[in-house]
Design a protein around this motif. Structure first.
Motif, PDB file in Angstrom:
ATOM      1  N   CYS A 172       0.437  -1.484   0.061  1.00 28.77           N
ATOM      2  CA  CYS A 172       0.444   0.052   0.210  1.00 28.77           C
ATOM      3  C   CYS A 172       1.090   0.963   0.068  1.00 28.77           C
ATOM      4  CB  CYS A 172      -0.984   0.262   1.112  1.00 28.77           C
ATOM      5  SG  CYS A 172      -2.101   1.401   1.324  1.00 28.77           S
ATOM      6  N   CYS A 175       0.853   3.550   3.477  1.00 28.87           N
ATOM      7  CA  CYS A 175       0.514   2.690   4.824  1.00 28.87           C
ATOM      8  C   CYS A 175       2.096   1.994   4.950  1.00 28.87           C
ATOM      9  CB  CYS A 175      -0.459   2.506   5.358  1.00 28.87           C
ATOM     10  SG  CYS A 175      -0.910   0.354   4.573  1.00 28.87           S
ATOM     11  N   CYS A 214      -4.715   0.323   0.540  1.00 28.65           N
ATOM     12  CA  CYS A 214      -5.495  -0.566   1.221  1.00 28.65           C
ATOM     13  C   CYS A 214      -6.537  -0.628   1.848  1.00 28.65           C
ATOM     14  CB  CYS A 214      -4.172  -1.302   2.187  1.00 28.65           C
ATOM     15  SG  CYS A 214      -4.372  -0.641   3.538  1.00 28.65           S
ATOM     16  N   CYS A 217      -6.678   1.482   4.997  1.00 28.01           N
ATOM     17  CA  CYS A 217      -6.437   3.214   4.279  1.00 28.01           C
ATOM     18  C   CYS A 217      -7.186   4.083   4.145  1.00 28.01           C
ATOM     19  CB  CYS A 217      -5.542   3.567   3.540  1.00 28.01           C
ATOM     20  SG  CYS A 217      -3.394   3.088   4.559  1.00 28.01           S
TER      21      CYS A 217
HETATM   22 ZN   LIG Z   1      -2.754   1.079   3.519  1.00 29.08          ZN
END
Ligand SMILES: [Zn+2]
Length: 370
Positions: A172, A175, A214, A217
């Motif tokens: 991702c 994050c 993702c 997030c």
């Molecule tokens: Zn993420």
């Protein structure tokens, strides 16, 4: 925001073609609104008599006068407002035109978005025309190649999300965690608007405004957080952007002893040059807490040596190393984690945790391993 993600040129080009159609429609309604209800003939004048866009926007989206669709009504409402306030309508069009080039001016220190800005009364009528374009992008059919003169096939949201896969390496961009596989139950390749479409609907299908993230997030993001604040100068200068200014190489990440528990870590993210950007990243995505929890959960019940226990087995294979050799093992693990930032999920938090463990928990690790 964290790792650089860029829509590949072919998708960027095609999505931009669709976006230009959306802008053309908005500018026409605002700058030269038709005298009455928007008709198919108006669209002929706008797009050209032979344009395939005519049938695309035609009866189904506009509806016949007695069966006007919601979108058809939205065109009329915006045109009506533009007729009654022509001066402001022109300023709104100029503001939207200005904002559409935001990606070309991201590094200008004075960049800010001009719409809605002082034109708050125009937000809803513009949104009603602009936002459906995102719904059409998200639909299965999306925008057909022939209708929009696209070079690389039909344009859909799914295609855009797919286009980010190769460069993401399963990570991702927000994050540093795993993205999840497409089509699985855990499919987390979710579409993120950097500028939320609820506040900046004119950017809803802008090719520099759609990214994949993702699920974690996405859910956090969906709380309608806006890392750019009001998109004024300070707001834009105070945030990273997924393609125009990524944070991974600008932040420093440090693990410390958790104030709550001596065997737990607490991760801090800083940006020495522009502290506000790191704060925004943390506030928007809750990254310090998520990374700290992730590291602590891994150690739960398995001890602080969990991050190097496999490397320990692989390297020493039953032999008993001395303390210096375990120190070297940690050094190598830190180097490996740092080298793999952006290529292996969770590398940033792991590098920070390992550094802290080497500095402060080496005795505990040795005790666990030997
Ligand atoms: Zn993420």
């Amino acid at each position: 925001m964290l790792h650089k993600r860029e829509l590949p040129a072919s998708e960027f080009e095609d999505l931009n073609k669709v976006y230009q159609v959306k802008l053309k429609l908005l500018f026409w309604l605002l700058r030269t609104p038709p005298a009455g209800q928007v008709t198919k003939e108006d669209l002929e004048t706008l797009f050209g008599k032979n344009s395939k866009l005519l049938s695309w926007f035609g009866a189904r989206r506009l509806g016949k006068p007695d069966k006007r669709t919601q979108f058809g009504n939205s065109l009329d409402v915006l045109a009506d407002k533009a007729r009654s306030e022509p001066l402001q309508a022109n300023q709104v069009a100029n503001a939207i035109e200005h904002d559409a080039a935001f990606h070309q001016h991201w590094h200008d220190s004075s960049l800010e978005l001009k719409f809605p800005g002082v034109f708050t009364a125009w937000l809803d009528p513009v949104k009603a025309v602009a936002e459906p374009f995102y719904d059409w992008l998200a639909s299965e059919k999306g925008f057909p190649k022939d209708t929009f003169g696209l070079s690389h096939g039909d344009m859909t949201r799914a295609k855009i999300m797919q286009a980010y896969r190769p460069q993401s390496l399963g990570i991702c961009g927000y994050c540093d965690g795993p993205l999840g596989e497409i089509g699985t139950k855990a499919d987390a390749n979710d579409c993120e608007h950097f500028f939320p479409k609820s506040k900046w609907p004119h950017l809803a299908i802008h090719p520099a405004n759609l990214f994949a993230s993702c699920k974690g997030c996405n859910e956090t993001w969906k709380l309608d957080k806006t890392p750019m604040g009001n998109a004024d100068e300070a707001g834009i200068r105070g945030t990273y952007h997924p393609s125009l200014l990524s944070g991974a190489s600008l932040i420093s990440v440090v693990a410390k002893q958790s104030p709550e528990h001596p065997m737990r870590v607490s991760i801090e993210i800083r940006d020495g040059a522009v502290p506000k950007r790191a704060q925004t990243l943390v506030n928007t995505l809750d990254l310090e807490a998520r990374w700290s929890n992730d590291v602590n959960e891994k150690m739960d019940g398995r001890g602080v040596s969990v991050f190097v226990s496999k490397a320990f087995q692989d390297r020493f294979r039953g032999q008993t190393p001395d303390e210096a050799e375990i120190g070297e093992l940690l050094d190598d693990s830190i180097i490996w984690a740092r080298k793999n930032i952006g290529q292996e999920e969770r590398s940033i938090r792991q590098a920070a945790a390992l550094q802290y463990q080497k500095d402060c928990q080496l005795a505990q690790i040795i005790q666990e391993l030997l």
